[in-house]
Design an enzyme around this catalytic site. Structure first.
Site, PDB file in Angstrom:
ATOM      1  N   THR A 140       0.837  -1.210   0.000  1.00 13.01           N
ATOM      2  CA  THR A 140       0.000   0.000   0.000  1.00 13.01           C
ATOM      3  C   THR A 140       0.866   1.251   0.000  1.00 13.01           C
ATOM      4  O   THR A 140       2.000   1.226   0.491  1.00 13.01           O
ATOM      5  CB  THR A 140      -0.915  -0.004   1.253  1.00 13.01           C
ATOM      6  OG1 THR A 140      -1.410   1.314   1.468  1.00 13.01           O
ATOM      7  CG2 THR A 140      -0.174  -0.414   2.504  1.00 13.01           C
ATOM      8  N   ASP A 141       0.308   2.349  -0.508  1.00  7.66           N
ATOM      9  CA  ASP A 141       1.053   3.620  -0.463  1.00  7.66           C
ATOM     10  C   ASP A 141       1.233   4.111   0.971  1.00  7.66           C
ATOM     11  O   ASP A 141       2.071   4.969   1.232  1.00  7.66           O
ATOM     12  CB  ASP A 141       0.354   4.700  -1.327  1.00  7.66           C
ATOM     13  CG  ASP A 141      -1.048   5.070  -0.848  1.00  7.66           C
ATOM     14  OD1 ASP A 141      -1.590   4.415   0.064  1.00  7.66           O
ATOM     15  OD2 ASP A 141      -1.608   6.040  -1.420  1.00  7.66           O
ATOM     16  N   GLU A 142       0.443   3.532   1.908  1.00  6.18           N
ATOM     17  CA  GLU A 142       0.536   4.008   3.294  1.00  6.18           C
ATOM     18  C   GLU A 142       1.891   3.670   3.921  1.00  6.18           C
ATOM     19  O   GLU A 142       2.255   4.237   4.952  1.00  6.18           O
ATOM     20  CB  GLU A 142      -0.631   3.461   4.131  1.00  6.18           C
ATOM     21  CG  GLU A 142      -1.966   3.925   3.563  1.00  6.18           C
ATOM     22  CD  GLU A 142      -3.169   3.704   4.449  1.00  6.18           C
ATOM     23  OE1 GLU A 142      -3.028   3.698   5.684  1.00  6.18           O
ATOM     24  OE2 GLU A 142      -4.273   3.532   3.897  1.00  6.18           O
ATOM     25  N   TYR A 165      -1.340  -0.262  11.302  1.00  8.74           N
ATOM     26  CA  TYR A 165      -1.659  -0.925  10.035  1.00  8.74           C
ATOM     27  C   TYR A 165      -0.528  -0.747   9.034  1.00  8.74           C
ATOM     28  O   TYR A 165       0.004  -1.718   8.486  1.00  8.74           O
ATOM     29  CB  TYR A 165      -2.964  -0.370   9.443  1.00  8.74           C
ATOM     30  CG  TYR A 165      -3.135  -0.675   7.962  1.00  8.74           C
ATOM     31  CD1 TYR A 165      -3.351  -1.977   7.517  1.00  8.74           C
ATOM     32  CD2 TYR A 165      -3.048   0.342   6.995  1.00  8.74           C
ATOM     33  CE1 TYR A 165      -3.488  -2.266   6.164  1.00  8.74           C
ATOM     34  CE2 TYR A 165      -3.183   0.061   5.642  1.00  8.74           C
ATOM     35  CZ  TYR A 165      -3.403  -1.238   5.230  1.00  8.74           C
ATOM     36  OH  TYR A 165      -3.526  -1.533   3.894  1.00  8.74           O
ATOM     37  N   LYS A 169       2.107  -3.436   7.316  1.00  9.88           N
ATOM     38  CA  LYS A 169       2.210  -3.625   5.861  1.00  9.88           C
ATOM     39  C   LYS A 169       3.641  -3.329   5.388  1.00  9.88           C
ATOM     40  O   LYS A 169       4.156  -3.996   4.488  1.00  9.88           O
ATOM     41  CB  LYS A 169       1.218  -2.712   5.124  1.00  9.88           C
ATOM     42  CG  LYS A 169      -0.230  -3.087   5.271  1.00  9.88           C
ATOM     43  CD  LYS A 169      -0.589  -4.430   4.651  1.00  9.88           C
ATOM     44  CE  LYS A 169      -0.511  -4.428   3.133  1.00  9.88           C
ATOM     45  NZ  LYS A 169      -0.956  -5.731   2.565  1.00  9.88           N
TER      46      LYS A 169
HETATM   47  P1  NAD Z   1     -10.346  -6.485   3.209  1.00 11.92           P
HETATM   48  O1  NAD Z   1     -10.211  -6.216   4.678  1.00 11.92           O
HETATM   49  O2  NAD Z   1     -11.614  -6.143   2.518  1.00 11.92           O
HETATM   50  O3  NAD Z   1     -10.064  -8.030   2.927  1.00 11.92           O
HETATM   51  C1  NAD Z   1      -9.059  -8.755   3.583  1.00 11.92           C
HETATM   52  C2  NAD Z   1      -9.339 -10.231   3.358  1.00 11.92           C
HETATM   53  O4  NAD Z   1      -8.281 -10.973   3.980  1.00 11.92           O
HETATM   54  C3  NAD Z   1     -10.656 -10.710   3.979  1.00 11.92           C
HETATM   55  O5  NAD Z   1     -11.343 -11.536   3.064  1.00 11.92           O
HETATM   56  C4  NAD Z   1     -10.207 -11.497   5.194  1.00 11.92           C
HETATM   57  O6  NAD Z   1     -11.101 -12.558   5.532  1.00 11.92           O
HETATM   58  C5  NAD Z   1      -8.872 -12.037   4.715  1.00 11.92           C
HETATM   59  N1  NAD Z   1      -7.969 -12.377   5.831  1.00 11.92           N
HETATM   60  C6  NAD Z   1      -7.716 -11.623   6.932  1.00 11.92           C
HETATM   61  N2  NAD Z   1      -6.863 -12.279   7.737  1.00 11.92           N
HETATM   62  C7  NAD Z   1      -6.566 -13.458   7.113  1.00 11.92           C
HETATM   63  C8  NAD Z   1      -5.709 -14.546   7.438  1.00 11.92           C
HETATM   64  N3  NAD Z   1      -5.002 -14.558   8.575  1.00 11.92           N
HETATM   65  N4  NAD Z   1      -5.617 -15.580   6.569  1.00 11.92           N
HETATM   66  C9  NAD Z   1      -6.350 -15.578   5.413  1.00 11.92           C
HETATM   67  N5  NAD Z   1      -7.168 -14.578   5.074  1.00 11.92           N
HETATM   68  C10 NAD Z   1      -7.273 -13.521   5.902  1.00 11.92           C
HETATM   69  O7  NAD Z   1      -9.100  -5.738   2.548  1.00 11.92           O
HETATM   70  P2  NAD Z   1      -8.968  -5.035   1.119  1.00 11.92           P
HETATM   71  O8  NAD Z   1      -9.370  -3.634   1.243  1.00 11.92           O
HETATM   72  O9  NAD Z   1      -9.574  -5.917   0.099  1.00 11.92           O
HETATM   73  O10 NAD Z   1      -7.379  -5.062   0.957  1.00 11.92           O
HETATM   74  C11 NAD Z   1      -6.731  -6.196   0.392  1.00 11.92           C
HETATM   75  C12 NAD Z   1      -5.232  -5.952   0.386  1.00 11.92           C
HETATM   76  O11 NAD Z   1      -4.931  -4.784  -0.366  1.00 11.92           O
HETATM   77  C13 NAD Z   1      -4.645  -5.737   1.775  1.00 11.92           C
HETATM   78  O12 NAD Z   1      -3.397  -6.388   1.828  1.00 11.92           O
HETATM   79  C14 NAD Z   1      -4.473  -4.226   1.858  1.00 11.92           C
HETATM   80  O13 NAD Z   1      -3.409  -3.881   2.713  1.00 11.92           O
HETATM   81  C15 NAD Z   1      -4.144  -3.893   0.415  1.00 11.92           C
HETATM   82  N6  NAD Z   1      -4.513  -2.542  -0.021  1.00 11.92           N
HETATM   83  C16 NAD Z   1      -5.781  -2.081   0.208  1.00 11.92           C
HETATM   84  C17 NAD Z   1      -6.131  -0.808  -0.236  1.00 11.92           C
HETATM   85  C18 NAD Z   1      -7.532  -0.283  -0.016  1.00 11.92           C
HETATM   86  O14 NAD Z   1      -7.785   0.889  -0.315  1.00 11.92           O
HETATM   87  N7  NAD Z   1      -8.485  -1.079   0.431  1.00 11.92           N
HETATM   88  C19 NAD Z   1      -5.182  -0.001  -0.890  1.00 11.92           C
HETATM   89  C20 NAD Z   1      -3.899  -0.530  -1.115  1.00 11.92           C
HETATM   90  C21 NAD Z   1      -3.577  -1.792  -0.669  1.00 11.92           C
HETATM   91  P1  TYD Z   2     -10.332   4.857   5.249  1.00  8.75           P
HETATM   92  O1  TYD Z   2     -11.403   4.514   4.263  1.00  8.75           O
HETATM   93  O2  TYD Z   2     -10.370   4.235   6.597  1.00  8.75           O
HETATM   94  O3  TYD Z   2      -8.943   4.562   4.506  1.00  8.75           O
HETATM   95  P2  TYD Z   2      -7.412   4.945   4.959  1.00  8.75           P
HETATM   96  O4  TYD Z   2      -7.413   5.367   6.370  1.00  8.75           O
HETATM   97  O5  TYD Z   2      -6.707   3.643   4.767  1.00  8.75           O
HETATM   98  O6  TYD Z   2      -6.974   6.011   4.014  1.00  8.75           O
HETATM   99  O7  TYD Z   2     -10.324   6.430   5.437  1.00  8.75           O
HETATM  100  C1  TYD Z   2     -10.150   7.311   4.349  1.00  8.75           C
HETATM  101  C2  TYD Z   2     -10.094   8.721   4.891  1.00  8.75           C
HETATM  102  O8  TYD Z   2     -11.380   9.059   5.423  1.00  8.75           O
HETATM  103  C3  TYD Z   2      -9.118   8.885   6.037  1.00  8.75           C
HETATM  104  O9  TYD Z   2      -8.508  10.167   5.932  1.00  8.75           O
HETATM  105  C4  TYD Z   2      -9.975   8.829   7.279  1.00  8.75           C
HETATM  106  C5  TYD Z   2     -11.291   9.429   6.811  1.00  8.75           C
HETATM  107  N1  TYD Z   2     -12.512   8.923   7.471  1.00  8.75           N
HETATM  108  C6  TYD Z   2     -13.450   9.800   8.033  1.00  8.75           C
HETATM  109  O10 TYD Z   2     -13.263  11.050   7.993  1.00  8.75           O
HETATM  110  N2  TYD Z   2     -14.563   9.290   8.633  1.00  8.75           N
HETATM  111  C7  TYD Z   2     -14.785   7.950   8.710  1.00  8.75           C
HETATM  112  O11 TYD Z   2     -15.821   7.543   9.314  1.00  8.75           O
HETATM  113  C8  TYD Z   2     -13.848   7.046   8.105  1.00  8.75           C
HETATM  114  C9  TYD Z   2     -14.062   5.565   8.152  1.00  8.75           C
HETATM  115  C10 TYD Z   2     -12.724   7.584   7.502  1.00  8.75           C
END
Ligand code: NAD
Ligand code: TYD
Length: 369
Positions: A140-142, A165, A169
């Site tokens: 992730t970019d985070e 988090y 990562k």
């Molecule tokens: P999500 O929380 O929706 O899904 C995570 C999945 O992993 C779930 O299905 C959960 O059941 C499974 N999981 C959790 N712990 C597990 C374990 N111990 N063994 C097997 N499965 C397990 O997350 P997401 O938003 O789909 O993100 C997926 C990936 O992409 C993550 O690695 C996250 O860090 C990365 N990512 C997410 C974003 C975003 O904006 N959502 C951006 C960049 C990178």
């Molecule tokens: P989020 O969707 O949790 O993603 P991330 O923290 O990984 O970027 O949050 C996106 C942005 O929105 C973040 O700056 C936090 C803000 N936020 C709120 O202001 N209110 C909320 O209820 C949530 C869940 C997030």
């Protein structure tokens, strides 16, 4: 024919990726390993569950006996690791599980893949591997930390994670990098910006705000709402990962992003406007919102997130110029489609919110006011 292990394929991005791969590569076998935590929902996959090229396996990526056995049961060509605890707010409440899943789980997968793929050693003592295998870490970019008003993250920006988090990562990301360096392990790392789209769990900003507008609940904006995220449609993330999987140079890191920086408050305003417009124009099953009550008055500023990163922005030059990837969604099209999806899929929302989610919501948001 390739066999691909997708971990976390019942989550938001993972389930979109499973479907993307089955459609794009109809001759591949996709094995989805997921522990089905609160964020994993097999309802995300009902439309492909009978596909003969799809297998679901329930299990934990940090369970090494289980994972090693899975690598004996299948001959994987690719591993794409999505499985993670993914919510920053939860990591502030309970960092431990983030260490176990995100760091230990990644280590278990790396060890199992290395063991399964190693063919011998070269003259210098480095492991050699089967041809055309690859491990892809979905990072992730985070991991880069936060930006000020200007600048963008490139692949060489120092890793400076700020939340439990992002620290977990970053640790996983660096373990994968270390495997590349120490064992010449065939890997890539992708670092993507914030995703949005169908099947995102309602705890994240965009689906949470959509649900709250529909239910006429307050819209909790952390702090001043001027934090900036760089949004990418989930399908563009999937195509970016597929591109890196097939074309990425081994042991390289690729940022994925679509140049869509938006302040949170702007996103909330857009959602308010679109949901109101759509509900006034059309009927949606199961929604009986009094649209006259959808207004700015729903917005409330609540206590800010601890250590809240102010701004993220991805420089995508490397993936676009080197691999020819580009996003297909504009933000305007993507957000409207996403809102439409949530309006049409209230059963899905109700289903995923039926577990411990209500309890989580009360606990997290009652103390923020
Ligand atoms: P999500 O929380 O929706 O899904 C995570 C999945 O992993 C779930 O299905 C959960 O059941 C499974 N999981 C959790 N712990 C597990 C374990 N111990 N063994 C097997 N499965 C397990 O997350 P997401 O938003 O789909 O993100 C997926 C990936 O992409 C993550 O690695 C996250 O860090 C990365 N990512 C997410 C974003 C975003 O904006 N959502 C951006 C960049 C990178
Ligand atoms: P989020 O969707 O949790 O993603 P991330 O923290 O990984 O970027 O949050 C996106 C942005 O929105 C973040 O700056 C936090 C803000 N936020 C709120 O202001 N209110 C909320 O209820 C949530 C869940 C997030």
């Amino acid at each position: 024919m390739k066999t691909v292990l997708v971990t976390g394929g019942a989550g938001f991005i993972g389930s979109n990726f499973v479907k993307y791969m089955l459609e794009k590569h109809p001759d591949y076998l996709i094995v989805n390993l997921d522990a089905l935590t609160y964020a994993g929902n097999l309802e995300n996959l009902t439309d492909i569950e009978d596909n003969p090229n799809y297998v679901f396996v329930k299990g934990d990526i940090s369970d090494s006996d289980f994972v090693n056995q899975l690598f004996k049961d299948y001959t994987f060509d690719f591993v794409v690791n999505f499985a993670a605890e993914s919510h920053v707010d939860r990591s502030i409440e309970n960092p431990q599980i983030f260490v176990k899943t995100n760091i230990m789980g990644t280590q278990v997968l790396l060890a199992a893949a290395k063991n399964a793929w190693q063919t011998g050693k070269d003259d210098e003592g480095y492991p050699t591997y089967k041809e055309n295998v690859k491990y892809l870490q979905v990072s992730t970019d985070e991991v880069y930390g936060a930006l000020g008003k200007t600048g963008m993250f490139t692949e060489t920006t120092p890793i400076q994670p700020n939340s439990p988090y992002s620290a977990s990562k970053a640790s996983a990301d660096l373990l994968v990098r270390a495997y590349g360096n120490t064992f010449k392990f065939p890997m890539n790392i992708t670092r993507c910006s914030n995703n949005y789209g169908p099947y995102q769990f309602p705890e994240k900003l965009i689906p949470l705000m959509i649900s709250n507008v529909i239910d006429l609940r307050e819209l909790p904006i952390y702090g001043d709402g001027m934090q900036v995220r760089d949004w990418l449609h989930v399908k563009d993330h999937c195509s970016g990962i597929d591109t890196v999987l097939h074309k990425g140079r081994l042991r390289e890191v690729y940022n994925i992003g679509g140049n869509n920086e938006k302040a949170n408050i702007h996103i909330v305003d857009l959602i308010l406007k679109f949901v109101k417009e759509k509900l006034e124009k059309d009927n949606y099953d199961g929604i009986a919102t009094d649209t006259s009550k959808i207004s700015d008055a729903l917005k409330i500023h609540v206590e800010d997130r601890l250590g809240h990163d102010r701004r993220y922005a991805i420089d995508n030059t490397k993936i676009t110029t080197e691999l020819g990837w580009s996003p297909s969604y504009t933000f305007e099209k993507g957000i409207e489609e996403t809102i439409e999806w949530y309006l049409k899929n209230q059963k899905w929302v109700a289903q995923v919110e039926s577990g411990g989610y209500q309890e989580y919501y009360e606990k997290m948001y009652s103390k923020k006011k």
